[in-house]
Design a protein around this motif. Structure first.
Motif, PDB file in Angstrom:
ATOM      1  N   GLU B 288       3.857  -3.319 -71.463  1.00  0.00           N
ATOM      2  CA  GLU B 288       3.188  -4.330 -72.288  1.00  0.00           C
ATOM      3  C   GLU B 288       4.224  -5.077 -73.113  1.00  0.00           C
ATOM      4  N   ASN B 289       5.050  -4.273 -73.810  1.00  0.00           N
ATOM      5  CA  ASN B 289       6.135  -4.895 -74.544  1.00  0.00           C
ATOM      6  C   ASN B 289       7.418  -4.152 -74.219  1.00  0.00           C
ATOM      7  N   GLY B 290       8.460  -4.894 -74.120  1.00  0.00           N
ATOM      8  CA  GLY B 290       9.752  -4.348 -73.722  1.00  0.00           C
ATOM      9  C   GLY B 290      10.669  -5.546 -73.653  1.00  0.00           C
ATOM     10  N   ILE B 291      11.599  -5.495 -72.702  1.00  0.00           N
ATOM     11  CA  ILE B 291      12.507  -6.624 -72.562  1.00  0.00           C
ATOM     12  C   ILE B 291      11.756  -7.740 -71.839  1.00  0.00           C
ATOM     13  N   ALA B 292      11.680  -8.907 -72.470  1.00  0.00           N
ATOM     14  CA  ALA B 292      11.011 -10.031 -71.826  1.00  0.00           C
ATOM     15  C   ALA B 292      11.919 -10.576 -70.730  1.00  0.00           C
ATOM     16  N   ALA B 293      11.322 -10.831 -69.569  1.00  0.00           N
ATOM     17  CA  ALA B 293      12.127 -11.307 -68.442  1.00  0.00           C
ATOM     18  C   ALA B 293      11.286 -12.214 -67.558  1.00  0.00           C
ATOM     19  N   THR B 294      11.986 -12.977 -66.713  1.00  0.00           N
ATOM     20  CA  THR B 294      11.312 -13.846 -65.761  1.00  0.00           C
ATOM     21  C   THR B 294      11.723 -13.416 -64.362  1.00  0.00           C
ATOM     22  N   VAL B 295      10.760 -13.238 -63.491  1.00  0.00           N
ATOM     23  CA  VAL B 295      11.067 -12.813 -62.122  1.00  0.00           C
ATOM     24  C   VAL B 295      11.863 -13.904 -61.417  1.00  0.00           C
ATOM     25  N   LEU B 306      12.106  -4.405 -54.867  1.00  0.00           N
ATOM     26  CA  LEU B 306      13.173  -4.689 -55.805  1.00  0.00           C
ATOM     27  C   LEU B 306      12.862  -6.019 -56.464  1.00  0.00           C
ATOM     28  N   VAL B 307      12.924  -6.032 -57.782  1.00  0.00           N
ATOM     29  CA  VAL B 307      12.662  -7.266 -58.512  1.00  0.00           C
ATOM     30  C   VAL B 307      13.908  -7.615 -59.309  1.00  0.00           C
ATOM     31  N   VAL B 308      14.446  -8.787 -59.027  1.00  0.00           N
ATOM     32  CA  VAL B 308      15.570  -9.278 -59.821  1.00  0.00           C
ATOM     33  C   VAL B 308      14.980 -10.204 -60.869  1.00  0.00           C
ATOM     34  N   ALA B 309      15.265  -9.897 -62.145  1.00  0.00           N
ATOM     35  CA  ALA B 309      14.651 -10.675 -63.207  1.00  0.00           C
ATOM     36  C   ALA B 309      15.710 -11.163 -64.185  1.00  0.00           C
ATOM     37  N   THR B 315      21.398 -13.623 -67.491  1.00  0.00           N
ATOM     38  CA  THR B 315      21.695 -12.205 -67.283  1.00  0.00           C
ATOM     39  C   THR B 315      20.589 -11.601 -66.420  1.00  0.00           C
ATOM     40  N   TYR B 316      20.977 -11.124 -65.258  1.00  0.00           N
ATOM     41  CA  TYR B 316      19.983 -10.589 -64.332  1.00  0.00           C
ATOM     42  C   TYR B 316      19.950  -9.075 -64.417  1.00  0.00           C
ATOM     43  N   VAL B 317      18.757  -8.526 -64.305  1.00  0.00           N
ATOM     44  CA  VAL B 317      18.650  -7.081 -64.107  1.00  0.00           C
ATOM     45  C   VAL B 317      17.822  -6.849 -62.857  1.00  0.00           C
ATOM     46  N   THR B 318      18.024  -5.682 -62.256  1.00  0.00           N
ATOM     47  CA  THR B 318      17.263  -5.332 -61.066  1.00  0.00           C
ATOM     48  C   THR B 318      16.360  -4.160 -61.401  1.00  0.00           C
ATOM     49  N   ALA B 319      15.114  -4.258 -60.974  1.00  0.00           N
ATOM     50  CA  ALA B 319      14.193  -3.146 -61.163  1.00  0.00           C
ATOM     51  C   ALA B 319      13.640  -2.756 -59.805  1.00  0.00           C
ATOM     52  N   LEU B 327       4.065  -9.626 -57.611  1.00  0.00           N
ATOM     53  CA  LEU B 327       4.856 -10.448 -58.524  1.00  0.00           C
ATOM     54  C   LEU B 327       5.383 -11.665 -57.782  1.00  0.00           C
ATOM     55  N   ARG B 328       5.366 -12.813 -58.487  1.00  0.00           N
ATOM     56  CA  ARG B 328       5.876 -14.038 -57.864  1.00  0.00           C
ATOM     57  C   ARG B 328       7.082 -14.520 -58.660  1.00  0.00           C
ATOM     58  N   PRO B 329       8.019 -15.181 -58.000  1.00  0.00           N
ATOM     59  CA  PRO B 329       9.138 -15.760 -58.733  1.00  0.00           C
ATOM     60  C   PRO B 329       8.613 -16.661 -59.854  1.00  0.00           C
ATOM     61  N   GLY B 330       9.202 -16.553 -61.028  1.00  0.00           N
ATOM     62  CA  GLY B 330       8.785 -17.375 -62.159  1.00  0.00           C
ATOM     63  C   GLY B 330       7.826 -16.663 -63.089  1.00  0.00           C
ATOM     64  N   ALA B 331       7.246 -15.559 -62.606  1.00  0.00           N
ATOM     65  CA  ALA B 331       6.263 -14.860 -63.430  1.00  0.00           C
ATOM     66  C   ALA B 331       6.952 -14.200 -64.625  1.00  0.00           C
TER      67      ALA B 331
END
Ligand SMILES: Nc1ncnc2c1ncn2[C@@H]1O[C@H](COP(=O)(O)OP(=O)(O)O)[C@@H](O)[C@H]1O
Ligand SMILES: [Mg+2]
Lengths: 295, 353
Positions: B288-295, B306-309, B315-319, B327-331
């Motif tokens: 719900e809350n954590g690091i805000a990111a964009t897919v 694998l989601v790169v956000a 700065t990209y992270v991979t989950a 999940l869609r790109p931009g979400a």
């Protein structure tokens, strides 16, 4: 899209020039072989004949000392030098084979060192070796003659063996080192681990695989000495050391030319390199191209 | 069988140092993998053990015998090379029997041992063939056969699977491991592929630029990497690394400027330091809350997605999620590290805190 007509024309032109080039290369050779099988009268007939009407090996017989007394006597009158061909053949053979052996014995270990060891200036050294081959032989013939005379080797086969070895070894080293380089060093590593000493790894793994390269080196150095003329004519005097090219040339003197004998000697001179090239062409091309790619 | 001990081994080529004092104790029967990026000196070390490279300083012992000056043939080792190094002019049987032939064993014994090794590796139909008549996988087997025929005290492998296609590589991985379990011979295996290292090793030695970064069991390296190099080298996709400052409080956290990552249990002494936080992709969860990111990119592999956000500023992270989120790109998403799954490293030295 090429039209069918132009395609045909292209092929026809290619064929035409192909044949022309073939005749250019093969013509003199054919003429030599054909003449060597003619009798003297036939050879001198006008207009010249393209084929021997009765091919005969008489000229070859005479050279080897075979034939009835009458023919041999006549040959002796026309050109006494004809009986020098057989000893010259033996000299040439012996010199060629010994030069080939010397090349293998000297070039193989040297090339192995160049291929496998890293040492300072190894490439420069190799370049200097090869550079010696760029010096025109005519520049060397007089100094070499003086050396050979000083050490008392004039008119001995040994003089030619040494000279030819000196001239052929650099290229042999070059060729073999690039051949060795093209063989993965891991093969020898594997042999060392499999229980070989360094020498055994060379003997069981490297040399068997290098046979094509070694053959190529042996043949090229044999051929190089077989047909050499300049040094042979300067260093030799008598049948003790004269080689085939020298004797063959001696039929051409100022007063007369015995074409049939020249041609016969020519065929005999050309035959061994021709046969060697024919039998071992695969090795020669393989050996040279290994050098071409990796050198 | 034998233990292998490497003590402060150095190697220099001319003036170029390649290994800077490497020490490893390999137990009898152990399967040790040397792993590291290419050029870090793995092959050099292996070749020093084999006796193919001189040891500049230091000591290598096989069993209880120091072998620094012992030639390869007296070390009782067998080695499998990356390019297999099969003798092209010998048949498979001759290749496999060559070492026995060199040691002067009787022909009947050589035949029997070659046959036994061939049956272990399913090579019997190929014994009369030459290496060039074999496929890559078969050649690889022959190379292994040549090693096992001798029943040496140590097996050395130098990237033996690199020349195989992916599928065969996985299959051979299993086979080599199985073979080791069956024969129990001490094995030193070099690879640049961390998955190979993880899957095969009893213990992994991670090397980098001629030094050992960490030695440990696969999961030990995975769970407690000693430094940032090991952390990012082991694991695929690689661990996410974020720079920040450690802040104190009830629950200490790392402030990366864009996100605040809670690090429960971080040493109070480290508060205020510049640090690197490492979070494995599978430790990140949707929250719900954590690091805000964009897919940015979604890569389904089947087993997971694998989601790169983008967490801001490129700065990209991979989950990696096991659940098939749509999940869609931009979400916009929020990512939170699973509790206790955060690695903390000193930013300057890279050493684990
Ligand atoms: N014979 C050699 N001479 C000089 N440098 C070498 C030699 N062999 C390897 N090196 C150098 O040593 C380093 C380590 O090489 P290597 O052990 O083959 O690395 P790895 O197997 O980990 O990829 C590399 O930087 C390489 O360039
Ligand atoms: Mg390597």
């Amino acid at each position: 899209m090429i039209s069918p007509f132009r395609e045909k024309l292209r092929k026809a032109l290619l064929a035409f020039f192909g044949i022309l080039f073939f005749l250019f290369l093969f013509g003199p050779f054919y003429w030599m072989v054909a003449t060597s099988m003619m009798t003297e009268q036939e050879m001198l007939s006008v207009p010249p004949k393209l084929f021997p009407s009765e091919p005969t090996l008489q000229n070859y017989g005479i050279i080897l000392g075979i034939g009835d007394a009458e023919t041999l006597k006549e040959a002796r009158n026309r050109a006494p030098a004809v009986f020098e061909i057989r000893p010259a053949l033996i000299n040439s053979m012996m010199i060629g084979v010994l030069v080939a052996i010397a090349n293998l014995l000297i070039a193989t270990p040297a090339a192995y060192a160049f291929a496998r060891l890293r040492f300072n200036f190894s490439l420069s050294l190799l370049m200097i070796y090869i550079a010696t081959r760029m010096v025109p032989p005519i520049m060397l013939v007089v100094p070499m003659f003086l050396i050979v005379r000083t050490v008392g080797l004039i008119d001995t086969p040994l003089a030619l063996i040494i000279t030819y070895t000196v001239f052929t070894v650099p290229f042999s080293i070059w060729l073999l080192q690039s051949y060795f380089r093209s063989m993965p060093a891991e093969l020898e590593d594997a042999a060392l681990i499999d229980g070989c000493s360094r020498w055994q790894s060379v003997r069981h793994v490297l040399l068997p695989l290098a046979v094509p390269g070694l053959t190529c080196v042996a043949i090229l150095s044999f051929m190089g000495s077989w047909s050499e003329f300049l040094f042979a004519v300067v260093f030799t005097k008598t049948t003790a050391s004269r080689t085939l090219p020298v004797v063959a040339a001696s039929f051409v003197d100022t007063s007369s030319i015995q074409f049939d004998y020249v041609m016969t000697a020519g065929v005999i001179t050309a035959l061994p390199p021709f046969l060697l090239a024919l039998i071992f062409q695969r090795f020669i091309v393989g050996g040279l191209s290994a050098g071409a790619v990796k050198g | 069988m034998a233990a292998v001990t490497i003590r402060k081994a150095h190697k220099t080529y001319g003036a170029t140092p390649v290994l800077h004092g490497v020490s490893i104790d390999i137990e009898d029967g152990e399967f040790v993998v040397l792993v590291g990026p290419s050029g870090c000196g793995k092959s050099t070390l292996l070749r020093m053990i084999a006796g193919l490279e001189h040891i500049t300083t230091g000591e290598i012992a096989i069993g209880d015998k120091v072998v620094n000056t012992v030639p390869p043939k007296e070390r009782d080792i067998a080695m499998v090379f990356q390019n297999y190094a099969l003798y092209p002019h010998m048949t498979v049987a001759q290749n496999m029997g060559f070492a026995l032939r060199m040691s002067g064993r009787p022909k009947a014994e050589i035949d029997a041992r070659v046959r036994r090794a061939a049956s272990i590796l399913a090579l019997e139909p190929y014994l009369a063939r030459y290496p060039k008549q074999l496929s890559g996988g078969q050649r690889q087997r022959v190379a292994m056969g040549r090693a096992i025929v001798r029943d040496p005290s140590v097996f050395l492998f130098d990237e033996p699977l690199s020349n195989l296609d992916a599928k065969l590589r996985v299959q051979m991985r299993t086979e080599i491991k199985e073979l080791h379990q069956r024969l129990g011979t001490t094995t030193i295996y070099v690879t640049h592929d961390q998955i190979e290292a993880m899957t095969m090793a009893d213990r992994i030695v991670v090397m980098h630029d001629g030094v050992i970064e960490q030695i440990g069991a696969p999961l030990e390296l995975y769970d407690t990497p000693a430094n940032t190099f090991v952390a990012s080298f082991i694991g695929s996709p690689a661990m996410n690394m974020l720079k920040g400052t450690l802040k104190g409080g009830d629950i200490p956290f790392v402030d990366t400027g864009k996100a605040q990552i809670p690090v429960p249990g971080a040493a109070a002494a480290a508060v205020g330091r510049a640090v690197t936080v490492g979070i494995r992709p599978e430790s990140l969860e949707l929250a719900e809350n954590g690091i805000a990111a964009t897919v940015v990119v979604v890569e389904p592999t089947g087993a997971e997605i694998l989601v790169v956000a983008d967490i801001g500023g490129g700065t990209y992270v991979t989950a990696a999620f096991h659940q098939r989120y749509a999940l869609r790109p931009g979400a916009p998403i929020h990512l939170a590290p699973a509790p206790g799954q955060v690695h903390l490293f000193d930013d300057e030295t890279g050493i684990r805190l």
